[in-house]
Design a protein around this motif. Structure first.
Motif, PDB file in Angstrom:
ATOM      1  N   GLN A 119     -45.120   5.578 -13.508  1.00  0.00           N
ATOM      2  CA  GLN A 119     -44.029   4.243 -13.531  1.00  0.00           C
ATOM      3  C   GLN A 119     -43.375   4.546 -14.842  1.00  0.00           C
ATOM      4  O   GLN A 119     -43.824   4.833 -15.908  1.00  0.00           O
ATOM      5  CB  GLN A 119     -45.106   3.085 -13.667  1.00  0.00           C
ATOM      6  N   ARG A 120     -42.060   4.176 -14.739  1.00  0.00           N
ATOM      7  CA  ARG A 120     -41.192   4.198 -15.662  1.00  0.00           C
ATOM      8  C   ARG A 120     -39.998   3.481 -15.675  1.00  0.00           C
ATOM      9  O   ARG A 120     -39.710   2.838 -14.562  1.00  0.00           O
ATOM     10  CB  ARG A 120     -40.563   5.820 -15.789  1.00  0.00           C
ATOM     11  N   GLU A 121     -39.158   3.227 -16.666  1.00  0.00           N
ATOM     12  CA  GLU A 121     -37.781   2.433 -16.395  1.00  0.00           C
ATOM     13  C   GLU A 121     -36.712   3.530 -15.742  1.00  0.00           C
ATOM     14  O   GLU A 121     -36.803   4.856 -15.861  1.00  0.00           O
ATOM     15  CB  GLU A 121     -37.323   2.105 -18.032  1.00  0.00           C
ATOM     16  N   ARG A 124     -49.956   4.578 -14.291  1.00  0.00           N
ATOM     17  CA  ARG A 124     -48.760   4.476 -15.125  1.00  0.00           C
ATOM     18  C   ARG A 124     -48.183   5.611 -15.432  1.00  0.00           C
ATOM     19  O   ARG A 124     -46.880   5.802 -15.743  1.00  0.00           O
ATOM     20  CB  ARG A 124     -49.219   3.885 -16.542  1.00  0.00           C
ATOM     21  N   CYS A 159     -44.495   4.210 -18.629  1.00  0.00           N
ATOM     22  CA  CYS A 159     -45.054   3.094 -18.963  1.00  0.00           C
ATOM     23  C   CYS A 159     -46.509   3.234 -19.754  1.00  0.00           C
ATOM     24  O   CYS A 159     -47.069   2.157 -19.898  1.00  0.00           O
ATOM     25  CB  CYS A 159     -45.331   2.260 -17.565  1.00  0.00           C
TER      26      CYS A 159
END
Length: 493
Positions: free
Chosen positions: A316-318, A313, A244
């Motif tokens: 944070q990731r998909e 972040r 992210c």
């Protein structure tokens, strides 16, 4: 043995030419670099030099007996053999062996005779095996160095071979920090990055470098987008689009993610805090209530109130999330009712906001949460105020810490002076309670020297950590948001 390509080795087989192009050099951890560079049969140095292009012509024997000259390694070896054989001491020993002993062992026509010479045949391989690489530094004279410098020397030799390859070579290094002091780690990383990017400037085949490390020094020296985290047996690349982080985040982290912050890459859980005071006192508070950060593998990262969410972040990731609990612990920045205008300054008072506005403010501070990243916002104001307002136990401890911090502003008090300050602060809190002073009013008075600059917050945190070693504290004594953060950090995600 057949090597196949594809997922699970179900693809086409690799032929000899393809395997040649896929050759790699692997530097294992805890290697004995000094032994690797020593002379001897099959030595690693001889193998490295055998692949060096300039060595290809050194296998020719150009020894000229008439002029007693040679320029190639094999020729020089032949010349040395001749001179050693003609040495008077060697000749005397040889003749003594032959006449004094071997001739007496002869039977019939089997006349025994010995020769003393250089062991082995005069080939390039034998010549290279007689060479060793030693290190000189500073004075220009050989001196014994530690494993770190010899490790660097060994890597330099390996890069020599890889750098002269006609194809894109692969260098695998496991724990390059082994035996290296931090400055040398940084220098080696600079060199590896330079070699990896050589094609951009020189057109030469780059060296593709893949390394594993537990060193924050190395992790901080590598751009975040080139890192791959390994957690719970899975790998997570930190390349753009996969996280992210945006372009500005990557640029920010390249500049500000230093060694002290890079330990977040190796943690089981990460507490991201806004200042030195939090970084000092939170581990002590967690330990006091039975949640040791060190036992739970929690790293505390102080970002100084700038870019807190840029660091979170990273995790944070998909899709599949990195299994690391990240707690962003921050102040609410809404001063409580009853705060003087001088103390309030530019911050808005919670008394001036409706409950809905306060909820919206807190929700805005948590809006970036996703995956395993959670934001824990102080229940009232700042960490120090909330600690003092949480219970009379913490109010006493924080009053003692702040009083000691005021006294410590110029010089650190003696142990006897600290004991007097602690006692007087405790007596003052007791009087507040006898006079029915509210806990909130007491917390405002305790926090005032910090807010007005008469005491330093990190120093107050040091004194609080000192006092926590002897003050019994339970979770009921702490602000609820800190208890929630500690519980999250010390639990499996």
């Amino acid at each position: 043995m057949t090597t196949r390509t594809g997922r699970d080795g179900q693809g086409p087989a690799l032929d000899g030419a393809a395997r040649e192009l896929l050759k790699a050099t692997y530097l294992r951890p805890l290697r004995d670099a000094e032994a690797e560079l020593r002379s001897g049969r099959g030595s690693r140095l001889s193998q490295i030099l055998a692949g060096y292009p300039a060595m290809r012509t050194q296998g020719e024997d150009d020894f000229d007996e008439e002029t007693d000259s040679a320029t190639t390694l094999v020729g020089i070896l032949r010349r040395a053999e001749r001179h050693i054989g003609n040495n008077t001491a060697v000749a005397a020993a040889r003749d003594d062996i032959n006449t004094g002993y071997l001739q007496k062992f002869s039977i019939g026509s089997d006349v025994l005779r010995g020769e003393i010479g250089v062991a082995g045949d005069a080939t390039l391989a034998r010549a290279l095996e007689r060479l060793e690489l030693t290190l000189f530094a500073g004075t220009g004279q050989w001196t014994r160095h530690g494993l770190g410098y010899n490790n660097a020397l060994f890597m330099a030799a390996e890069l020599l071979l890889l750098g002269k390859s006609s194809f894109a070579p692969l260098l695998l290094i496991e724990e390059p920090e082994a035996h290296l002091h931090p400055q040398l780690q940084t220098r080696i990383m600079d060199l590896l990055r330079e070699r990896a990017e050589a094609a951009k400037t020189t057109g030469a085949p780059p060296v593709q470098v893949i390394l594993t490390t537990h060193s924050p020094n190395l992790a901080s020296a590598i751009p975040v987008e080139h890192l791959t985290l390994v957690a719970r047996g899975s790998t997570f690349r930190l390349a753009p689009v996969l996280t992210c982080l945006d372009e500005g985040d990557y640029a920010f982290l390249t500049r500000f993610l230093d060694v002290t912050k890079a330990n977040l890459f190796f943690a089981r859980s990460v507490a991201i805090v806004e200042g030195d005071a939090e970084a000092i006192v939170l581990p002590a508070l967690a330990l006091a209530v039975g949640r040791s950060f060190s036992e739970c593998g929690v790293s505390v990262v102080d970002v100084g109130g700038v870019g807190l969410f840029r660091y979170s972040r990273i995790f944070q990731r998909e899709g599949e999330q990195i299994p690391v609990a990240v707690a962003c612990i921050r102040d609410r920045d809404l001063v409580p009712a009853g705060t003087s205008a001088e103390m309030r300054k530019r911050l808005k008072s919670s008394a001036e906001m409706t409950p809905q506005e306060i909820d919206a403010h807190v929700a805005a501070l948590k809006e970036k949460d996703s995956g395993h990243v959670r934001t824990f916002v102080s229940d009232h104001w700042t960490l120090e105020y909330d600690l003092a307002a949480a219970s009379w136990t913490m109010a006493t401890l924080m009053h003692q810490a702040v009083r000691a911090a005021v006294a410590s502003k110029s010089t650190w008090p003696t142990a006897d002076r600290l004991a007097d300050l602690d006692r007087m602060a405790q007596e003052e809190v007791s009087k507040w309670r006898e006079n029915n002073v509210s806990l909130e009013k007491a917390a405002l008075d305790i926090y005032e020297p910090l807010r007005m600059g008469r005491a330093n917050k990190p120093i107050a945190a040091q004194h609080a950590a000192r006092l926590l070693q002897t003050t019994p504290v339970t979770e009921d004594d702490l602000p609820p948001y800190l208890v929630a953060a500690f519980t999250y950090l010390c639990s499996e995600v």
